[in-house]
Write an enzyme that holds these catalytic residues in place. Structure first.
Site, PDB file in Angstrom:
ATOM      1  N   SER A  85       6.712  -4.703  10.948  1.00  0.00           N
ATOM      2  CA  SER A  85       6.307  -3.908   9.788  1.00  0.00           C
ATOM      3  C   SER A  85       6.526  -4.662   8.479  1.00  0.00           C
ATOM      4  O   SER A  85       6.383  -4.098   7.407  1.00  0.00           O
ATOM      5  CB  SER A  85       7.110  -2.606   9.771  1.00  0.00           C
ATOM      6  OG  SER A  85       8.485  -2.905   9.903  1.00  0.00           O
ATOM      7  N   THR A 205       6.766  -5.616   2.686  1.00  0.00           N
ATOM      8  CA  THR A 205       6.232  -4.847   3.815  1.00  0.00           C
ATOM      9  C   THR A 205       4.827  -5.308   4.202  1.00  0.00           C
ATOM     10  O   THR A 205       4.136  -5.929   3.389  1.00  0.00           O
ATOM     11  CB  THR A 205       6.155  -3.346   3.423  1.00  0.00           C
ATOM     12  OG1 THR A 205       5.851  -2.558   4.562  1.00  0.00           O
ATOM     13  CG2 THR A 205       5.103  -3.083   2.362  1.00  0.00           C
ATOM     14  N   ARG A 215      -5.898  -1.260   1.030  1.00  0.00           N
ATOM     15  CA  ARG A 215      -4.907  -0.227   0.661  1.00  0.00           C
ATOM     16  C   ARG A 215      -3.597  -0.895   0.205  1.00  0.00           C
ATOM     17  O   ARG A 215      -3.098  -1.807   0.847  1.00  0.00           O
ATOM     18  CB  ARG A 215      -4.640   0.674   1.865  1.00  0.00           C
ATOM     19  CG  ARG A 215      -3.613   1.789   1.617  1.00  0.00           C
ATOM     20  CD  ARG A 215      -2.224   1.400   2.053  1.00  0.00           C
ATOM     21  NE  ARG A 215      -1.268   2.508   1.978  1.00  0.00           N
ATOM     22  CZ  ARG A 215       0.031   2.386   2.115  1.00  0.00           C
ATOM     23  NH1 ARG A 215       0.567   1.215   2.345  1.00  0.00           N
ATOM     24  NH2 ARG A 215       0.830   3.435   2.051  1.00  0.00           N
TER      25      ARG A 215
HETATM   26  C1  SD4 Z   1       3.945   1.626   2.409  1.00  0.00           C
HETATM   27  N1  SD4 Z   1       6.237   2.225   1.986  1.00  0.00           N
HETATM   28  O1  SD4 Z   1       3.152   0.715   2.506  1.00  0.00           O
HETATM   29  C2  SD4 Z   1       5.390   1.330   2.716  1.00  0.00           C
HETATM   30  C3  SD4 Z   1       5.585   1.329   4.187  1.00  0.00           C
HETATM   31  C4  SD4 Z   1       6.803   1.932   4.715  1.00  0.00           C
HETATM   32  O2  SD4 Z   1       7.620   3.424   6.255  1.00  0.00           O
HETATM   33  O3  SD4 Z   1       7.882   1.817   4.207  1.00  0.00           O
HETATM   34  N2  SD4 Z   1       6.666   2.666   5.781  1.00  0.00           N
HETATM   35  O4  SD4 Z   1       3.613   2.772   2.127  1.00  0.00           O
END
Ligand code: SD4
Length: 330
Positions: A85, A205, A215
């Protein structure tokens, strides 16, 4: 207890124990524990925060700068292909492209950010280069990639066979439905207070798996995924970025600390705001997760999230450990 009352109490205790004249102690007022700053300290989101903290501590523990520590700490997670992730090995968008978001902020309101960056394993270091080497604060997409390459970052394929396999499986339904707390690791957000008493933060991330191409979530947006004010404190977020952006989440947390909330209360109020807004918009809260972690200038920390399942790692002089925050949805 205020320091005068504490002094009188301590003086009485010590003098009765050793039958000393209380006046002998006047020059030796015992320190007020409230004035002792817990530093250095570093906090980061999710289980992988433990190893990231450990990496950051190689700098913080030697008296190094919080900014260097947070960059080094999150780089470790970006480079790990098993962390699906963040960075290299992150899950792709719905077109099979791994696009990365990251930002960094130091103690002097210097900020740098990249969004929808492809083919670079360490977006946090590109964000730092944006901060230090450009007149801008944010570069996106191709422009961010061009800048990274010009800075000497290597262009590489970030889609690992495991993430590609998952994406092909996903294509069978092509249903975009983010899962809360997926595999107990998501974005890594890290905030630190160094031995000099300065705060910095980093957030990185691959964003929501199978998102639309282009996005961008909260993580590269200063005030949403990360915010630092060296007079007050720092906060970072993980979870559904759209909800965090809507409320300018980490800016809210830091501003609540400025108004006197402790880090946990500030995170709680910010989560409650998100919950209230989601309810007003008729969203099913069970599908939404947002977790905040926050740290103030005294080295006090706290966290709060929408639902059970979020955790974070803390490292200070007492060691490195995982903690679970309270949550709103019982
Ligand atoms: C997002 N906040 O791209 C990030 C991803 C994340 O749990 O933390 N997901 O929206």
């Amino acid at each position: 207890m205020n320091s005068r009352r504490k002094f009188i109490k301590n003086t009485a205790l010590v003098s009765s124990a050793f039958l000393l004249n209380p006046l002998d102690l006047i020059a030796k007022e015992l320190p007020d524990s409230n004035s002792v700053i817990n530093k250095p300290i570093v906090l980061s989101t999710w289980n992988f925060g433990l190893k990231a903290n450990q990496e950051a501590w190689t700098i913080l523990g030697k008296g190094g700068r919080a900014l260097d520590a947070v960059e080094k700490g999150v780089r470790l997670v970006e480079l790990d292909p098993n962390e699906r992730s963040v960075g290299y090995g992150g899950r792709p968008d719905r077109d099979g492209r791994v696009t990365l978001d990251a930002c960094i902020m130091d103690e002097n309101y210097n900020i740098g950010s990249v969004a929808a960056l492809e083919n670079i394993k360490n977006p946090i270091s590109v964000a730092r280069a944006v901060m230090e080497k450009t007149p801008h604060v944010m570069l996106v997409g191709d422009g961010a990639l061009q800048f990274a390459v010009a800075q000497g970052f290597k262009k590489e394929n970030l889609l690992t066979p495991e993430s590609e396999k998952e994406w092909k499986e996903w294509l069978k339904t092509s249903e975009y439905k983010p899962v809360a707390n997926i595999e107990n690791h998501d974005t890594i957000g890290m905030i630190a207070l160094d031995a000099q008493g300065n705060l910095s933060g980093a957030c990185t991330t691959s964003g929501m798996a199978f998102k639309m191409h282009g996005r961008v979530g909260d993580s590269p947006i200063i005030g949403a995924g990360l915010f630092v004010d060296n007079e007050v404190g720092a906060a970072t977020a993980t979870g559904h970025g759209e909800e965090v952006i809507r409320t300018v989440g980490t800016h809210l947390v830091v501003e609540l600390m400025r108004q006197g909330r402790n880090p946990m209360q500030a995170c709680k109020e910010a989560v409650e705001r998100i919950v209230k807004i989601a309810q007003r918009r008729n969203k099913d809260l069970k599908d939404i997760q947002v977790g905040f972690i926050a740290l103030n200038k005294k080295g006090e920390y706290g966290s709060y999230c929408i639902q059970d399942g979020f955790n974070f790692a803390v490292q200070d002089q007492k060691g490195n450990r995982l903690e679970k925050p309270e949550f709103a949805l019982k």
